[in-house]
Design an enzyme around this catalytic site. Structure first.
Site, PDB file in Angstrom:
ATOM      1  CG  ASP A  63      -2.296   0.533   0.938  1.00  0.00           C
ATOM      2  OD1 ASP A  63      -2.623   0.689  -0.252  1.00  0.00           O
ATOM      3  OD2 ASP A  63      -3.055   0.809   1.876  1.00  0.00           O
ATOM      4  CG  ASP A 109      -7.938   0.195   2.256  1.00  0.00           C
ATOM      5  OD1 ASP A 109      -6.828  -0.353   2.172  1.00  0.00           O
ATOM      6  OD2 ASP A 109      -8.232   1.229   1.643  1.00  0.00           O
TER       7      ASP A 109
END
Length: 509
Positions: free
Chosen positions: A352, A405
């Site tokens: 990420d 997420d």
């Protein structure tokens, strides 16, 4: 669950997991600074988006969005305080020389031309213009900066660049012999929009539901397993109960391979981002969404919502499909122990950060954010996101959160609840409650960082992973459960066959 369906869901889950993008808005950043265009006296404004509202003969008309210059006065942020001023076309059109017409504090519209931006602004200011609208010769917007050799600038009117298509429309208005007025203002985003609150609730609620479903399934399977062992105690040495049928356990190797494959897919998305490619993603998303809806017993909604994908309320159907798909994936894919969870989330943590921040150094823009917003595709973002309109934001747009997420930390949270139930731990003495609180706090910190950074996209896993993973590791070590959590992943349960033989031996003695 048949093999074909299982493979289909695993494939779609692999596709959506690569979109581990943070909460962001599709309208773009309102305030932006750029180190490549250093500030100097008279040229030190931040680059801001500017709304240009138009009126034709007193009737409200189109609204355009431009970008303010590094030089000139700052743009008014309050719509009520912004003046409504007459718009006049410059002569000469590029304003690279002294205008032939005089202005009475009017707004002057000029073409891009070939001279400096500051030259145009100086000529417009000398002709008594109140502001200058510079029409670009392309559809994109560029940052209007000062030249390195320019010093002691004294420009006191705002300068705004508009895209080419906006200039065409404005010119058509002016050529119709109508009175055209404009209002320039740059409203600030609210500190917290209600959309972010709802997104937080959706993400936490999705993990909560999926975790309980996963733990309930695991407990039912364990009960059935023990029942089979008790009923067939004499066949125990050769019997194998189908515990966890239809479940895919992630291994340490697959956790590492996930990040590598996801990175490759992300680059493919970035390079091939276009209208047809987004349509392909929509098809894949709908296939996975329908599978999820069937599992959640609401599959009929998919037929109605997919007919209105471009409508203003299409986000409702997308969110329903997305939540159902996430819950379904969390029932099929699971981490067997904390070791695999640590490897997976650590790799996703680095993944990420790299694709949100570090990729700017390689591709000159954030690959993750470009892919999530669907830039260059002509579409309003890719479908593998939960999104809610920013209801009280004058710039509109959406608050979004990537499936990754929710899915990736959701795997860890679901694991913690399965362990608690199999170990017969209470809510406070277990790990699930603290894992849920940690996830909620991590996501909350993500939104705080998003607002502190003026809407710049944030890698949510940067904040969520340390909270969730750190909480489980710390609690496990403190309570002495870490060795079991790390390797076995479930508490030891004595075999009923052994208990039966042991009790018989005691009676004989």
């Amino acid at each position: 669950m048949d093999l074909q369906r299982l493979c289909g869901l695993v494939f779609v889950s692999a596709l959506i997991l690569l979109v581990c993008n943070s909460s962001s808005v599709t309208a773009g950043d309102i305030v932006h600074d750029d180190d490549s265009a250093p500030k100097k006296p008279g040229c030190e404004n931040n680059f801001v988006l500017v709304k240009v509202q138009t009126w034709v003969d007193g009737v409200e008309a189109s609204e355009f969005v431009g970008v303010g210059a590094r030089f000139g006065t700052t743009i008014e942020s309050k719509e009520k305080k912004a003046n409504q001023t007459r718009l006049i076309l410059s002569n000469p059109r590029d304003c690279c020389s002294k205008p032939n017409n005089k202005f009475s504090r009017d707004v002057i519209m000029v073409d891009r031309g070939h001279c400096k931006f500051t030259t145009k602004a100086n000529y417009a200011q000398a002709a008594n213009a109140s502001a200058i609208l510079i029409i670009n010769n392309q559809k994109e917007l560029y940052k209007m900066v000062c030249e390195p050799d320019e010093t002691a600038l004294d420009i006191h009117i705002p300068a705004v660049m508009l895209p080419q298509d906006a200039g065409v429309t404005l010119e058509r208005m002016l050529m119709s012999n109508s009175l055209v007025s404009v209002q320039l203002y740059s409203p600030q985003r609210p500190v917290v929009d209600i959309a972010e609150v709802f997104l937080w609730l959706m993400a936490v609620g999705t993990i909560l539901c999926a975790s309980y479903w996963s733990a309930w399934s695991a407990r039912e399977a364990a009960i059935e397993h023990e029942k089979l062992l008790k009923d067939a105690a004499d066949e125990i040495p050769t019997a194998k109960a189908p515990l966890g049928a239809g479940i895919v356990d992630i291994s340490t190797t697959s956790a590492v391979l996930f990040v590598i494959i996801a990175s490759c897919f992300l680059v493919i998305l970035y390079k091939l981002m276009s209208a047809w490619f987004v349509e392909l993603l929509v098809v894949l998303f709908c296939i996975g969404g329908v599978e999820g809806l069937q599992t959640c017993l609401v599959s009929l909604l998919s037929r109605w919502f997919k007919l209105f994908r471009s409508a203003s309320f299409a986000w409702i159907g997308q969110d329903i499909l997305g939540i159902a798909l996430i819950i379904t994936v969390l029932q099929i894919v699971r981490i067997p122990n904390l070791k695999v969870g640590t490897v997976l989330l650590s790799c996703a943590f680095l993944y990420d950060i790299f694709w949100v921040f570090v990729s700017k150094k390689v591709f000159h823009e954030s690959v993750m954010i470009v892919v999530a917003r669907g830039d260059r595709s002509g579409e309003d973002g890719i479908p593998m996101l939960l999104k809610i309109p920013r209801m009280f934001d004058p710039w509109g747009g959406y608050s979004i959160i990537g499936f990754g997420d929710i899915l990736l930390p959701g795997l860890l949270v679901a694991f913690s609840l399965r362990y608690d139930w199999l170990a017969n731990k209470s809510l406070r003495a277990g790990y699930f409650l603290w894992a849920m609180i940690a996830y909620g706090l991590g996501l909350l910190i993500t939104y705080v960082a998003l607002n502190l950074m003026d809407g710049h996209g944030q890698p949510a896993l940067l904040y969520i992973v340390p909270f969730t993973l750190g909480t489980l590791l710390t609690l496990g070590k403190k309570r002495g459960d870490l060795p079991i959590l790390w390797s076995r992943g479930e508490p030891e349960r004595p075999c009923p066959h052994f208990r039966l033989e042991h009790s018989q031996e005691l009676r004989e003695e």
